[in-house]
Design an enzyme around this catalytic site. Structure first.
Site, short mmCIF file in Angstrom:
data_model
loop_
_atom_site.label_atom_id
_atom_site.label_comp_id
_atom_site.label_asym_id
_atom_site.label_seq_id
_atom_site.Cartn_x
_atom_site.Cartn_y
_atom_site.Cartn_z
N LYS A 1 9.76 5.37 7.27
CA LYS A 1 10.17 4.18 6.51
C LYS A 1 11.34 4.59 5.63
O LYS A 1 11.14 5.33 4.66
CB LYS A 1 9.02 3.72 5.61
CG LYS A 1 7.79 3.18 6.35
CD LYS A 1 6.62 3.07 5.37
CE LYS A 1 5.48 2.24 5.89
NZ LYS A 1 4.27 2.39 5.03
N ASP B 1 1.46 8.46 7.32
CA ASP B 1 2.37 7.54 6.60
C ASP B 1 2.37 7.93 5.13
O ASP B 1 3.26 8.65 4.66
CB ASP B 1 1.90 6.10 6.82
CG ASP B 1 2.59 5.09 5.92
OD1 ASP B 1 3.64 5.43 5.34
OD2 ASP B 1 2.09 3.95 5.78
N HIS C 1 -3.18 -5.88 2.13
CA HIS C 1 -2.29 -6.94 2.64
C HIS C 1 -2.93 -8.32 2.67
O HIS C 1 -2.28 -9.31 2.99
CB HIS C 1 -1.79 -6.60 4.06
CG HIS C 1 -0.90 -5.39 4.07
ND1 HIS C 1 -0.56 -4.71 5.22
CD2 HIS C 1 -0.29 -4.72 3.06
CE1 HIS C 1 0.23 -3.70 4.92
NE2 HIS C 1 0.40 -3.68 3.62
N ASP D 1 -4.04 1.12 11.43
CA ASP D 1 -3.61 1.79 10.20
C ASP D 1 -4.78 1.66 9.24
O ASP D 1 -5.04 0.58 8.71
CB ASP D 1 -2.35 1.15 9.62
CG ASP D 1 -1.88 1.87 8.34
OD1 ASP D 1 -2.56 2.83 7.92
OD2 ASP D 1 -0.86 1.46 7.76
N SER E 1 0.87 -1.17 0.00
CA SER E 1 0.00 0.00 0.00
C SER E 1 0.91 1.23 0.00
O SER E 1 0.98 1.97 0.96
CB SER E 1 -0.93 -0.02 1.22
OG SER E 1 -0.21 0.18 2.41
N LYS F 1 6.77 0.03 14.52
CA LYS F 1 5.72 -0.83 13.98
C LYS F 1 6.40 -1.89 13.12
O LYS F 1 6.92 -1.59 12.05
CB LYS F 1 4.75 0.01 13.14
CG LYS F 1 3.56 -0.80 12.64
CD LYS F 1 2.55 0.07 11.90
CE LYS F 1 2.84 0.17 10.43
NZ LYS F 1 1.67 0.49 9.59
N GLU G 1 1.72 -9.44 6.57
CA GLU G 1 2.54 -9.11 7.74
C GLU G 1 2.34 -10.10 8.88
O GLU G 1 2.72 -9.83 10.02
CB GLU G 1 2.23 -7.69 8.21
CG GLU G 1 2.59 -6.65 7.16
CD GLU G 1 2.35 -5.22 7.63
OE1 GLU G 1 1.79 -5.02 8.73
OE2 GLU G 1 2.73 -4.31 6.88
N GLU H 1 -3.29 5.62 12.17
CA GLU H 1 -2.43 5.98 11.04
C GLU H 1 -3.28 6.15 9.79
O GLU H 1 -4.24 5.40 9.57
CB GLU H 1 -1.41 4.84 10.87
CG GLU H 1 -0.41 5.03 9.74
CD GLU H 1 0.52 3.81 9.65
OE1 GLU H 1 0.86 3.22 10.70
OE2 GLU H 1 0.88 3.43 8.53
N GLU I 1 -4.91 -2.41 9.13
CA GLU I 1 -4.21 -3.02 10.26
C GLU I 1 -4.88 -2.67 11.58
O GLU I 1 -5.19 -1.50 11.84
CB GLU I 1 -2.75 -2.51 10.32
CG GLU I 1 -1.95 -2.85 9.08
CD GLU I 1 -0.63 -2.08 8.97
OE1 GLU I 1 -0.08 -1.65 10.02
OE2 GLU I 1 -0.15 -1.89 7.84
N HIS J 1 8.40 -1.02 9.55
CA HIS J 1 8.67 -2.02 8.51
C HIS J 1 7.80 -1.72 7.28
O HIS J 1 7.02 -0.78 7.27
CB HIS J 1 8.34 -3.42 9.05
CG HIS J 1 6.88 -3.65 9.35
ND1 HIS J 1 6.35 -4.88 9.64
CD2 HIS J 1 5.82 -2.79 9.44
CE1 HIS J 1 5.06 -4.79 9.86
NE2 HIS J 1 4.71 -3.54 9.76
#
Ligand SMILES: O=C(O)[C@@H](CO)OP(=O)(O)O
Ligand SMILES: [Mg+2]
Length: 399
Positions: free
Chosen positions: A325, A300, A146, A232, A42, A376, A196, A273, A155, A353
């Site tokens: 990131k 993010d 994901h 998230d 994403s 995270k 994940e 997030e 998430e 990550h």
């Protein structure tokens, strides 16, 4: 001497079994560092550009390696990263690939640490680092980009904010992950896992909220300290034609702000997030204004670890937290600069990550080096536990 003597680049597998770039940096006096680039699913539209690994490797061999070998010092991170920018010559690493750039940048840092005889977090952060540790945010239920046919929200993150140590926190997230698995089984809900390692049941978000509230409360009672949870939303992925497209309905921007503000209050969320689209600095600001005292609103895809976008967000009051990131921006120097700009303006950094990961542990060191309050990096799965176990080792001084 940390002068770079050789750089080797190769294609290796990431956790989705896709190819990615791994770099080895060797110094004149025998220092060695190895690092691999992660990869997002994403991804934010303003991220630095990831090229196909073969292409990134060929371009970096051609353009970056000659500017580094015999020229730059692995111990001089800013010098290495300046050379990478000069070799690329664009704003977004589209010539050599952010994947080649970040692998070389991180491998150079490790080679520098090796020569200096210091752990990476100390080489990057200084002698006084290693006392404070980040709270790990652990992805335990997820969907979005994901996992197919799972939750709309990407998430659901366990957040052991009351843990007395980072080791207790890591094990608390693992316990919440296992408890969620048990609750799903009790309810007869089948679930595989997403990219994940989070459970990816085919349920409405509402059910995931119930399960998260139940599992974090049960495990909190069990371990004797507070475990909250966060999200998230990855809202940019559901933003189409000016609206947020959920599987059962759509929400306008105002409705999305209202919805997330209600969720924060109802579930006492400690972290949210990307609650709005990646270009909606105003929507973010409105939400931060409403619930920023109670929770972290983290950018993010909004900030993409980019100091120019962060500066704009600071001016507009868009968030009180930033996700960091390194591969979104291409070098450790750029990632550090984003953490520092955030810190000077009262925003909390969350080192993160990507959904596609490797065994690389650099982000564990980066979090300790920058004194970041959060990291995270998942809760389960080898490429996730590689970072979590490294945090445990750093805390024990057992590197
Ligand atoms: O959105 C995110 O925060 C990340 C990591 O969880 O996902 P991806 O790497 O797919 O962008
Ligand atoms: Mg995100």
């Amino acid at each position: 001497m940390t002068q770079i003597a050789e750089i080797r680049l190769r294609r290796v597998l990431d956790s989705r079994a896709n190819g990615t770039v791994e770099a080895d940096v060797l110094t004149e006096s025998g220092g060695f560092g190895r690092a691999a680039a992660p990869s997002g699913a994403s991804t934010g539209e303003h991220e630095a550009i990831e090229l196909a690994p073969e292409e990134a490797i060929a371009a970096a061999r051609d353009r970056a390696v000659p500017r580094l070998v015999g020229e730059a010092y692995a111990g001089d991170q800013r010098g290495v990263d300046r050379a990478l920018h000069a070799a690329d010559g664009t704003d977004d690493f589209s010539e050599i690939g952010a994947n080649s750039a970040v692998a070389i940048s991180m491998a150079a840092a490790k080679a520098g640490a090796d020569m200096l005889g210091a752990p990476l977090y100390q080489h990057l952060g200084g002698a006084f680092r290693g006392e404070n540790f980040p709270v790990p945010l652990g992805n335990v239920i997820g969907g979005g980009e994901h996992a197919a046919d799972a939750t709309d929200i990407q998430e659901f993150l366990s957040a052991p904010v009351g843990a007395p140590s980072v080791t207790d926190a890591v094990f608390a997230n693992a316990a919440v992950h296992a408890e969620v698995g048990d609750v799903l089984a009790e309810r007869g809900i089948p679930a595989g896992k997403g990219d994940e390692g989070a459970w990816a049941p085919s349920v409405e978000d509402e059910v995931a909220f119930e399960i998260m509230a139940e599992a974090t409360e049960t495990m909190s009672d069990d371990v004797g300290f507070e475990i909250g949870f966060g999200l998230d939303v990855a809202a940019a992925e559901m933003f189409e034609d000016g609206e947020y497209q959920y599987s059962d309905r759509t929400r306008s921007t105002d409705e999305q702000v209202e919805y997330v503000a209600d969720l924060v209050r109802e579930y006492d969320l400690v972290y949210v997030e990307d609650p709005l689209d990646e270009n909606d600095f105003e929507g973010f600001a409105e939400l931060t204004d409403r619930v920023g005292e109670e929770t972290l609103i983290c950018g993010d895809d909004l900030f993409v670890t980019n100091t120019e976008r962060l500066q704009r967000g600071i001016e507009q009051g868009s968030a009180n937290s930033i996700l960091i990131k390194p591969n979104q921006i291409g070098t450790l120097t750029d990632a550090f600069d984003a953490v520092e700009l955030a810190g000077r303006n009262g925003l909390d950094a969350v080192i993160s990550h990507r959904s596609g990961e490797t065994e690389d542990t650099t982000i564990a060191h980066l979090a300790v080096a920058t004194d970041a309050p959060f990291i995270k990096t998942g809760a389960a799965g080898g490429e996730r536990t590689a970072k979590l176990n490294e945090l445990i080792r750093i805390a024990e001084d057992a590197l």
